[in-house]
Design a protein around this motif. Structure first.
Motif, PDB file in Angstrom:
ATOM      1  N   GLY A 185     -59.204 -61.416  -5.852  1.00  0.00           N
ATOM      2  CA  GLY A 185     -59.941 -62.349  -5.012  1.00  0.00           C
ATOM      3  C   GLY A 185     -59.848 -63.801  -5.406  1.00  0.00           C
ATOM      4  N   GLY A 186     -59.187 -64.094  -6.512  1.00  0.00           N
ATOM      5  CA  GLY A 186     -59.048 -65.493  -6.888  1.00  0.00           C
ATOM      6  C   GLY A 186     -58.085 -66.228  -5.970  1.00  0.00           C
ATOM      7  N   GLY A 187     -58.020 -67.544  -6.143  1.00  0.00           N
ATOM      8  CA  GLY A 187     -57.108 -68.328  -5.333  1.00  0.00           C
ATOM      9  C   GLY A 187     -57.483 -69.790  -5.325  1.00  0.00           C
ATOM     10  N   LEU A 188     -56.889 -70.511  -4.391  1.00  0.00           N
ATOM     11  CA  LEU A 188     -57.116 -71.946  -4.245  1.00  0.00           C
ATOM     12  C   LEU A 188     -58.037 -72.194  -3.057  1.00  0.00           C
ATOM     13  CD1 LEU A 188     -56.381 -74.930  -4.876  1.00  0.00           C
ATOM     14  CD2 LEU A 188     -54.427 -74.647  -3.324  1.00  0.00           C
ATOM     15  N   ARG A 210     -64.768 -64.726  -2.757  1.00  0.00           N
ATOM     16  CA  ARG A 210     -65.431 -63.550  -3.294  1.00  0.00           C
ATOM     17  C   ARG A 210     -64.482 -62.838  -4.246  1.00  0.00           C
ATOM     18  NH1 ARG A 210     -67.999 -58.032  -0.665  1.00  0.00           N
ATOM     19  NH2 ARG A 210     -65.799 -57.455  -0.434  1.00  0.00           N
ATOM     20  N   LEU A 211     -64.941 -62.682  -5.464  1.00  0.00           N
ATOM     21  CA  LEU A 211     -64.180 -61.943  -6.472  1.00  0.00           C
ATOM     22  C   LEU A 211     -64.655 -60.498  -6.500  1.00  0.00           C
ATOM     23  CD1 LEU A 211     -64.206 -64.470  -9.468  1.00  0.00           C
ATOM     24  CD2 LEU A 211     -62.638 -64.353  -7.517  1.00  0.00           C
ATOM     25  N   SER A 212     -63.714 -59.609  -6.753  1.00  0.00           N
ATOM     26  CA  SER A 212     -64.031 -58.187  -6.895  1.00  0.00           C
ATOM     27  C   SER A 212     -63.488 -57.678  -8.214  1.00  0.00           C
ATOM     28  CB  SER A 212     -63.402 -57.378  -5.756  1.00  0.00           C
ATOM     29  OG  SER A 212     -63.865 -57.798  -4.502  1.00  0.00           O
ATOM     30  N   CYS A 213     -64.174 -56.704  -8.771  1.00  0.00           N
ATOM     31  CA  CYS A 213     -63.711 -56.072 -10.007  1.00  0.00           C
ATOM     32  C   CYS A 213     -63.943 -54.576  -9.872  1.00  0.00           C
ATOM     33  CB  CYS A 213     -64.459 -56.618 -11.210  1.00  0.00           C
ATOM     34  SG  CYS A 213     -64.115 -55.742 -12.746  1.00  0.00           S
ATOM     35  N   ALA A 214     -62.868 -53.823  -9.907  1.00  0.00           N
ATOM     36  CA  ALA A 214     -62.947 -52.372  -9.807  1.00  0.00           C
ATOM     37  C   ALA A 214     -62.845 -51.751 -11.186  1.00  0.00           C
ATOM     38  CB  ALA A 214     -61.831 -51.852  -8.917  1.00  0.00           C
ATOM     39  N   ALA A 215     -63.820 -50.920 -11.521  1.00  0.00           N
ATOM     40  CA  ALA A 215     -63.843 -50.233 -12.807  1.00  0.00           C
ATOM     41  C   ALA A 215     -63.379 -48.797 -12.646  1.00  0.00           C
ATOM     42  CB  ALA A 215     -65.240 -50.264 -13.401  1.00  0.00           C
ATOM     43  N   THR A 243     -73.552 -65.312  -6.221  1.00  0.00           N
ATOM     44  CA  THR A 243     -74.342 -64.089  -6.164  1.00  0.00           C
ATOM     45  C   THR A 243     -73.510 -62.921  -6.683  1.00  0.00           C
ATOM     46  OG1 THR A 243     -75.531 -64.879  -4.206  1.00  0.00           O
ATOM     47  CG2 THR A 243     -75.672 -62.533  -4.704  1.00  0.00           C
ATOM     48  N   ILE A 244     -74.088 -62.202  -7.645  1.00  0.00           N
ATOM     49  CA  ILE A 244     -73.418 -61.020  -8.186  1.00  0.00           C
ATOM     50  C   ILE A 244     -74.032 -59.780  -7.564  1.00  0.00           C
ATOM     51  CG2 ILE A 244     -74.955 -60.827 -10.194  1.00  0.00           C
ATOM     52  CD1 ILE A 244     -72.466 -59.932 -11.814  1.00  0.00           C
ATOM     53  N   SER A 245     -73.196 -58.794  -7.272  1.00  0.00           N
ATOM     54  CA  SER A 245     -73.680 -57.551  -6.675  1.00  0.00           C
ATOM     55  C   SER A 245     -72.734 -56.418  -7.054  1.00  0.00           C
ATOM     56  CB  SER A 245     -73.778 -57.676  -5.158  1.00  0.00           C
ATOM     57  OG  SER A 245     -72.507 -57.920  -4.589  1.00  0.00           O
ATOM     58  N   THR A 246     -73.191 -55.209  -6.819  1.00  0.00           N
ATOM     59  CA  THR A 246     -72.363 -54.039  -7.122  1.00  0.00           C
ATOM     60  C   THR A 246     -72.328 -53.082  -5.945  1.00  0.00           C
ATOM     61  OG1 THR A 246     -74.235 -52.859  -8.086  1.00  0.00           O
ATOM     62  CG2 THR A 246     -72.847 -54.119  -9.599  1.00  0.00           C
ATOM     63  N   HIS A 247     -71.282 -52.287  -5.916  1.00  0.00           N
ATOM     64  CA  HIS A 247     -71.162 -51.181  -4.970  1.00  0.00           C
ATOM     65  C   HIS A 247     -70.870 -49.969  -5.833  1.00  0.00           C
ATOM     66  CE1 HIS A 247     -70.052 -48.563  -1.806  1.00  0.00           C
ATOM     67  NE2 HIS A 247     -70.025 -49.489  -0.880  1.00  0.00           N
ATOM     68  N   ASN A 248     -71.928 -49.258  -6.212  1.00  0.00           N
ATOM     69  CA  ASN A 248     -71.757 -48.198  -7.199  1.00  0.00           C
ATOM     70  C   ASN A 248     -70.824 -47.094  -6.744  1.00  0.00           C
ATOM     71  OD1 ASN A 248     -73.383 -49.471  -9.062  1.00  0.00           O
ATOM     72  ND2 ASN A 248     -75.234 -48.444  -8.377  1.00  0.00           N
ATOM     73  N   ALA A 249     -70.864 -46.800  -5.447  1.00  0.00           N
ATOM     74  CA  ALA A 249     -69.996 -45.731  -4.963  1.00  0.00           C
ATOM     75  C   ALA A 249     -68.529 -46.093  -5.166  1.00  0.00           C
ATOM     76  CB  ALA A 249     -70.291 -45.432  -3.509  1.00  0.00           C
ATOM     77  N   LYS A 250     -68.261 -47.399  -5.186  1.00  0.00           N
ATOM     78  CA  LYS A 250     -66.893 -47.851  -5.383  1.00  0.00           C
ATOM     79  C   LYS A 250     -66.657 -48.335  -6.798  1.00  0.00           C
ATOM     80  CE  LYS A 250     -66.140 -49.238  -0.571  1.00  0.00           C
ATOM     81  NZ  LYS A 250     -65.739 -50.358   0.323  1.00  0.00           N
ATOM     82  N   ASN A 251     -67.688 -48.249  -7.660  1.00  0.00           N
ATOM     83  CA  ASN A 251     -67.573 -48.703  -9.047  1.00  0.00           C
ATOM     84  C   ASN A 251     -67.038 -50.127  -9.089  1.00  0.00           C
ATOM     85  OD1 ASN A 251     -68.313 -46.063  -9.876  1.00  0.00           O
ATOM     86  ND2 ASN A 251     -66.195 -45.426  -9.571  1.00  0.00           N
ATOM     87  N   THR A 252     -67.586 -50.950  -8.266  1.00  0.00           N
ATOM     88  CA  THR A 252     -67.079 -52.302  -8.115  1.00  0.00           C
ATOM     89  C   THR A 252     -68.202 -53.314  -8.272  1.00  0.00           C
ATOM     90  OG1 THR A 252     -65.388 -51.492  -6.584  1.00  0.00           O
ATOM     91  CG2 THR A 252     -65.863 -53.845  -6.534  1.00  0.00           C
ATOM     92  N   VAL A 253     -67.887 -54.432  -8.894  1.00  0.00           N
ATOM     93  CA  VAL A 253     -68.811 -55.544  -8.988  1.00  0.00           C
ATOM     94  C   VAL A 253     -68.186 -56.733  -8.275  1.00  0.00           C
ATOM     95  CG1 VAL A 253     -67.948 -56.286 -11.251  1.00  0.00           C
ATOM     96  CG2 VAL A 253     -70.235 -56.949 -10.528  1.00  0.00           C
ATOM     97  N   TYR A 254     -69.010 -57.473  -7.554  1.00  0.00           N
ATOM     98  CA  TYR A 254     -68.553 -58.604  -6.775  1.00  0.00           C
ATOM     99  C   TYR A 254     -69.195 -59.896  -7.272  1.00  0.00           C
ATOM    100  CZ  TYR A 254     -67.424 -54.828  -3.521  1.00  0.00           C
ATOM    101  OH  TYR A 254     -66.954 -53.667  -2.955  1.00  0.00           O
ATOM    102  N   LEU A 255     -68.518 -60.985  -7.042  1.00  0.00           N
ATOM    103  CA  LEU A 255     -69.094 -62.305  -7.284  1.00  0.00           C
ATOM    104  C   LEU A 255     -68.811 -63.146  -6.046  1.00  0.00           C
ATOM    105  CD1 LEU A 255     -70.600 -64.053  -9.397  1.00  0.00           C
ATOM    106  CD2 LEU A 255     -68.357 -65.014  -9.987  1.00  0.00           C
ATOM    107  N   GLN A 256     -69.849 -63.380  -5.254  1.00  0.00           N
ATOM    108  CA  GLN A 256     -69.729 -64.251  -4.096  1.00  0.00           C
ATOM    109  C   GLN A 256     -69.981 -65.677  -4.550  1.00  0.00           C
ATOM    110  OE1 GLN A 256     -68.908 -63.545  -0.798  1.00  0.00           O
ATOM    111  NE2 GLN A 256     -68.889 -65.784  -0.571  1.00  0.00           N
ATOM    112  N   MET A 257     -69.009 -66.536  -4.339  1.00  0.00           N
ATOM    113  CA  MET A 257     -69.093 -67.915  -4.811  1.00  0.00           C
ATOM    114  C   MET A 257     -69.076 -68.851  -3.602  1.00  0.00           C
ATOM    115  SD  MET A 257     -66.513 -67.733  -8.087  1.00  0.00           S
ATOM    116  CE  MET A 257     -65.058 -67.496  -7.091  1.00  0.00           C
ATOM    117  N   ASN A 258     -70.175 -69.555  -3.423  1.00  0.00           N
ATOM    118  CA  ASN A 258     -70.308 -70.509  -2.312  1.00  0.00           C
ATOM    119  C   ASN A 258     -70.445 -71.922  -2.862  1.00  0.00           C
ATOM    120  OD1 ASN A 258     -70.344 -68.310  -0.493  1.00  0.00           O
ATOM    121  ND2 ASN A 258     -72.576 -68.150  -0.654  1.00  0.00           N
ATOM    122  N   SER A 259     -70.240 -72.890  -1.993  1.00  0.00           N
ATOM    123  CA  SER A 259     -70.376 -74.304  -2.372  1.00  0.00           C
ATOM    124  C   SER A 259     -69.610 -74.610  -3.648  1.00  0.00           C
ATOM    125  CB  SER A 259     -71.868 -74.660  -2.542  1.00  0.00           C
ATOM    126  OG  SER A 259     -72.591 -74.400  -1.359  1.00  0.00           O
TER     127      SER A 259
END
Length: 115
Positions: A8-11, A19-24, A68-84
């Motif tokens: 999810g990174g980029g310019l 929005r960054l995602s991390c799958a465990a 904002t950090i959040s998780t989707h446990n069913a997907k074993n994923t953590v997200y980082l929504q980055m605004n502004s």
């Protein structure tokens, strides 16, 4: 062992969002906290945000109200929504997972914010 893969990174221009995602994967059952750290060029790695298995969150002062950090446990994923986003948010962002006996790190994803 736990494997963490970020995406999810980029310019992006200042003021934009990403929005960054991390799958465990692997031995994830005893992970009790996940989060994001970042490292800008020439600086030390610093905490961005963490979330516990109970849902408690912690943010760096510099990102409160914007990220904002959040998780989707069913997907074993953590997200980082980055605004502004600001140019000073430019860094390599690393996913982090904590188990009682050790920590795990992803390889990082680069976020570049242009002014």
């Amino acid at each position: 062992q736990v494997q963490l893969v970020e995406s999810g990174g980029g310019l992006v221009q200042a003021g934009g969002s990403l929005r960054l995602s991390c799958a465990a994967s692997g031995s994830i059952s005893s992970i009790n906290k996940m989060g994001w750290y970042r490292q800008a060029p020439g600086k030390q790695r610093e905490l961005v945000a963490t979330i516990t298995s109970a849902g408690s969150t912690n943010y760096a002062t510099s990102v409160k109200g914007r990220f904002t950090i959040s998780t989707h446990n069913a997907k074993n994923t953590v997200y980082l929504q980055m605004n502004s986003l600001k140019p000073e948010d430019t860094a390599v962002y690393y996913c982090y997972a904590h188990q009682p006996l050790r920590d795990y790190w992803g390889k990082g994803t680069l976020v570049t914010v242009s002014s």
